[in-house]
Design a protein around this motif. Structure first.
Motif, PDB file in Angstrom:
ATOM      1  N   ALA A 105       1.404   0.436 -14.515  1.00 58.70           N
ATOM      2  CA  ALA A 105       2.353   0.142 -13.348  1.00 58.70           C
ATOM      3  C   ALA A 105       1.502  -0.118 -12.166  1.00 58.70           C
ATOM      4  O   ALA A 105       1.840  -0.184 -11.048  1.00 58.70           O
ATOM      5  N   GLN A 106      -0.164  -0.402 -12.506  1.00 60.94           N
ATOM      6  CA  GLN A 106      -0.713  -0.838 -11.430  1.00 60.94           C
ATOM      7  C   GLN A 106      -0.628  -2.275 -10.938  1.00 60.94           C
ATOM      8  O   GLN A 106      -0.734  -3.070 -11.941  1.00 60.94           O
ATOM      9  N   ASP A 114       8.339 -15.818  -6.020  1.00 65.29           N
ATOM     10  CA  ASP A 114       9.336 -15.591  -6.994  1.00 65.29           C
ATOM     11  C   ASP A 114       8.646 -15.597  -8.384  1.00 65.29           C
ATOM     12  O   ASP A 114       7.579 -15.363  -8.507  1.00 65.29           O
ATOM     13  N   ARG A 115       9.415 -15.376  -9.402  1.00 67.40           N
ATOM     14  CA  ARG A 115       8.881 -15.080 -10.830  1.00 67.40           C
ATOM     15  C   ARG A 115       8.264 -15.996 -11.492  1.00 67.40           C
ATOM     16  O   ARG A 115       7.357 -15.831 -12.139  1.00 67.40           O
ATOM     17  N   VAL A 132       7.112  -7.809 -12.158  1.00 68.46           N
ATOM     18  CA  VAL A 132       8.133  -6.830 -11.705  1.00 68.46           C
ATOM     19  C   VAL A 132       8.298  -7.232 -10.297  1.00 68.46           C
ATOM     20  O   VAL A 132       7.271  -7.414  -9.642  1.00 68.46           O
ATOM     21  N   PHE A 133       9.403  -7.120  -9.874  1.00 69.08           N
ATOM     22  CA  PHE A 133       9.885  -7.152  -8.376  1.00 69.08           C
ATOM     23  C   PHE A 133       9.684  -5.876  -7.819  1.00 69.08           C
ATOM     24  O   PHE A 133      10.523  -4.865  -8.434  1.00 69.08           O
ATOM     25  N   THR A 141       0.470   1.547  -7.482  1.00 64.42           N
ATOM     26  CA  THR A 141       1.510   1.321  -8.438  1.00 64.42           C
ATOM     27  C   THR A 141       2.777   0.571  -7.370  1.00 64.42           C
ATOM     28  O   THR A 141       2.912   0.584  -6.345  1.00 64.42           O
ATOM     29  N   VAL A 142       3.540   0.027  -8.349  1.00 63.96           N
ATOM     30  CA  VAL A 142       4.496  -0.623  -8.082  1.00 63.96           C
ATOM     31  C   VAL A 142       5.990  -0.020  -8.305  1.00 63.96           C
ATOM     32  O   VAL A 142       6.001   0.072  -9.601  1.00 63.96           O
ATOM     33  N   ALA A 143       6.671   0.316  -7.217  1.00 64.64           N
ATOM     34  CA  ALA A 143       8.072   0.734  -7.375  1.00 64.64           C
ATOM     35  C   ALA A 143       9.027  -0.665  -7.679  1.00 64.64           C
ATOM     36  O   ALA A 143       9.267  -1.201  -6.741  1.00 64.64           O
TER      37      ALA A 143
END
Length: 276
Positions: A105-106, A114-115, A132-133, A141-143
Motif C-alpha cells: 500500500a505504499q 483519473d484512473r 487506488v483512489f 501509504t495510501v488510505a
C-alpha cells in the motif's frame, strides 16, 4: 657649338634627376603602405583574440548555437513525453486522487486526475502496482476512499433502490442476507442498463423486484409501460409476448453475471436465490 652641346646634356641630367626622385618617392610610399598594412593586420589580430571572433565567426557562432539548441531539444522532448505519460518516479502531494500503490500500500506514483491516467502510467513503465483512489499518509501509504465515480454510482444505485415496492420496507436491514441479495441484483441490472420499475406513480416500465421470504430469494420480472400493460394499446397478446421476451432476457443477464436462479410463474419470471 658649346651652347648646342650643353642643352641636351642638361636635359638628360634633369631627366635622370627626376627619375631618381620618382623612384625614391615610390619606394617611400610602398614602405609606408606596407608598414600601415602590417599595423592594421596586427590590430585586427589583437581584436580577434580579444573578442574571440573568426573570419567564419558568425557562421561558427550559429553552428555552436544550433548545436546547443539541438543538445537541449532532446531534453525538452523527453520532458514533454514524461508529462504526457506522467508515470511519476516518486509520489508528490498527498491527494486525494488516484495513486499507484504496491503490495504494501505504499504510493509509487501520483496523484493522477483519473484512473485512466494512473493505469496508463503503470502500463508505460511496466510497474507492478494497482490504481487506488485515496489520500497519502505521511508514511507514504495510501488510505483508500470512494472515488468521485464510485460516489456517483452509489447515488444512482440509491435512487434506484428507492423504487423498491413497499413490501421491502419491513425486510430491509443491514444484517439481512435478503437485503444484500436484492442490492446485488439491482446493481447488476442497473449496470446492464435495465432500470427498476417505480410503482409510485411513474408510468414507465422497468424490472420489478419482489421479496420471497419462503425461499429467501428475490422474484424478478419485467413490467412494460402503462400504455402496454394497463391500457393494452397493442393488445393483450402483445403485452404477454413482450413480457415473456423481456423476462427471458433478464434471466440470461443475471445468469451470465453469476446469479443462481430458477423460473417461476407463467410469464417467465425468475427467482434469484444467491450470487454464485
Amino acid at each position: 657649338m658649346g651652347v648646342t652641346v650643353g642643352w641636351p646634356a642638361t636635359a638628360v641630367l634633369g631627366f635622370l634627376v627626376l627619375t631618381g626622385l620618382v623612384v625614391a618617392l615610390a619606394t617611400s610610399s610602398t614602405a609606408r603602405y606596407e608598414f600601415e598594412r602590417n599595423g592594421a593586420r596586427e590590430a585586427q589580430r589583437s581584436a580577434a583574440q580579444q573578442s574571440g571572433t573568426h573570419p567564419a565567426g558568425s557562421r561558427l557562432g550559429s553552428w555552436e548555437a544550433g548545436a546547443t539548441e539541438t543538445q537541449a531539444r532532446p531534453h525538452a522532448v523527453d520532458a514533454a513525453v514524461d508529462v504526457a505519460v506522467r508515470p511519476g518516479p516518486a509520489p508528490a502531494g498527498r491527494g486525494p486522487g488516484w495513486w499507484l500503490v504496491d503490495d504494501s500500500a505504499q504510493a509509487v506514483a501520483g496523484p493522477f486526475a483519473d484512473r485512466i491516467d494512473a493505469d496508463w502510467a503503470a502500463l508505460a513503465d511496466d510497474l507492478p502496482v494497482v490504481a487506488v483512489f485515496g489520500a497519502r499518509h505521511a508514511d507514504g501509504t495510501v488510505a483508500p476512499r470512494p472515488s468521485p465515480e464510485e460516489r456517483a454510482w452509489l447515488s444512482d444505485l440509491g435512487d434506484q433502490l428507492d423504487r423498491l415496492p413497499r413490501d421491502w420496507d419491513e425486510l430491509l436491514s443491514d444484517t439481512d442476507p435478503l437485503t444484500t441479495l436484492v442490492v446485488e441484483v439491482a446493481a447488476a441490472l442497473i449496470e446492464a442498463g435495465l432500470p427498476l420499475h417505480d410503482p409510485q406513480g411513474s408510468p414507465a416500465g422497468g424490472v420489478c423486484l419482489m421479496p420471497d421470504t419462503a425461499f429467501c430469494g428475490v422474484v424478478v420480472s419485467w413490467r412494460g409501460h402503462d400504455r402496454m400493460t394497463v391500457h393494452q394499446l397493442r393488445g393483450a397478446a402483445a403485452d404477454a409476448t413482450i413480457q415473456q421476451s423481456m423476462n427471458a432476457a433478464i434471466a440470461d443477464v443475471l445468469a451470465n453475471l453469476g446469479f443462481v436462479l430458477e423460473p417461476v410463474g407463467g410469464t417467465g419470471g425468475s427467482l434469484v436465490t444467491a450470487l454464485g
